[in-house]
Design an enzyme around this catalytic site. Structure first.
Site, PDB file in Angstrom:
ATOM      1  N   SER A  45       0.864  -1.186   0.000  1.00  0.00           N
ATOM      2  CA  SER A  45       0.000   0.000   0.000  1.00  0.00           C
ATOM      3  C   SER A  45       0.898   1.233   0.000  1.00  0.00           C
ATOM      4  CB  SER A  45      -0.848  -0.001   1.283  1.00  0.00           C
ATOM      5  OG  SER A  45      -1.414   1.278   1.515  1.00  0.00           O
ATOM      6  N   TYR A 104      -1.473  -1.158  10.553  1.00  0.00           N
ATOM      7  CA  TYR A 104      -1.631  -1.466   9.122  1.00  0.00           C
ATOM      8  C   TYR A 104      -0.389  -1.032   8.345  1.00  0.00           C
ATOM      9  CZ  TYR A 104      -3.705  -1.339   4.416  1.00  0.00           C
ATOM     10  OH  TYR A 104      -3.965  -1.529   3.074  1.00  0.00           O
TER      11      TYR A 104
END
Ligand code: NAP
Length: 251
Positions: A142, A155
């Site tokens: 990401s 995350y």
């Protein structure tokens, strides 16, 4: 003739969002796709869609954070296909929590799904990847591996580690003719981002910060994965491909 003709691919988290789009794109390009997800209903829906389009897809119910599920998934692929040309570690979860309140259990859960599962699959699939010629692993990281927002510390940590792991594996797996790359998507409208993108002010703020003025589509990510899995990327390894319309390079 598709770009993945005669190739075998495993996509995790193929029941929805980016994973479903990658599985369908790989199937359209001629790959025989093993579609894994912990949600049996959704992965069967993905498979039905592929079969309706004339593709070849096998649904596999698997929780990637469960060692036994992963072993059984790989053993099914070994029996049914005997090789693996592309492994896409896409399954992932998110959590929103101020860093100071993150519990040990939350931390462990996200590490297990987003990082350890990709490590285990990449390690244990090597035998199958080596049988195929010019095979590759694609990890879905990401832009959060390097740009950060509040409440996503756990995350972000998993996505940064996944990028690092991809580069480190690329060095070792070159000896086996297995390439390892990763993709860093920006914000895509999927179940994962549904809650945050429902807020009109947040949506507009994110679009304003994106030079290309739209969210990432699942198909944008599927096309990037297709490129990395294809022979067009045969000399690319240890690389991260950002798909974010310029968001992470813009002030
Ligand atoms: P999504 O729509 O929630 O899809 C994730 C899929 O993975 C779901 O089908 C989910 O099943 C499955 N999954 C979750 N945990 C699993 C497990 N333990 N075992 C097997 N399957 C599991 O989210 P997405 O946006 O497509 O995300 C796909 C990947 O892209 C993730 O790694 C995510 O971090 C990454 N990513 C997404 C964005 C974005 O903006 N959407 C941006 C950058 C990176 P359930 O439905 O049962 O949870």
């Amino acid at each position: 003739m598709g770009r993945l003709e005669n190739k075998v691919a495993l996509i995790t988290g193929a029941g929805s969002g980016l994973g479903r789009a990658i599985a369908l794109e790989f199937s359209r390009q001629g790959a025989r796709v093993f579609a894994g997800d912990r949600d049996e209903v959704s992965v069967i829906e993905t498979t039905d869609a592929a079969i309706q389009e004339g593709g070849t897809m096998v649904p596999l119910c698997c929780d990637v954070s469960d060692k036994e599920d992963v072993a059984s998934l790989l053993s099914t692929i070994e029996k049914e296909a005997g090789k693996l040309d592309a492994l896409v570690n896409n399954a992932g979860i998110t959590q929103r929590e101020d860093f100071r309140h993150v519990t040990d259990d939350q931390w462990q859960e996200i590490l297990d799904v987003n990082l350890t599962a990709a490590m285990r699959l990449s390690r244990d699939a090597l035998g199958l990847l080596r049988v195929a010629e010019g095979s590759s692993i694609i990890n879905i990281s990401s832009i959060m591996e390097r740009v950060h927002v509040r409440q996503l510390s756990a995350y972000s940590t998993t996505k940064a580690a996944l990028a690092g792991l991809s580069r480190a594996m690329a060095v070792e797996y070159s000896a086996f003719d297995v390439r390892v790359n990763y993709i860093c998507p920006g914000y895509a409208e999927t179940a994962m981002t549904q809650r945050i993108l429902r807020n009109p002010a947040v949506r507009q703020g994110l679009l304003d910060r994106t030079p290309m003025k739209r969210f990432v589509s699942a198909q944008d990510v599927a096309k990037a994965a297709l490129f990395l899995a294809s022979d067009d990327a045969s000399f690319i390894t240890g690389e991260g491909l950002t798909v974010d319309g310029g968001m992470s390079v813009s002030l």
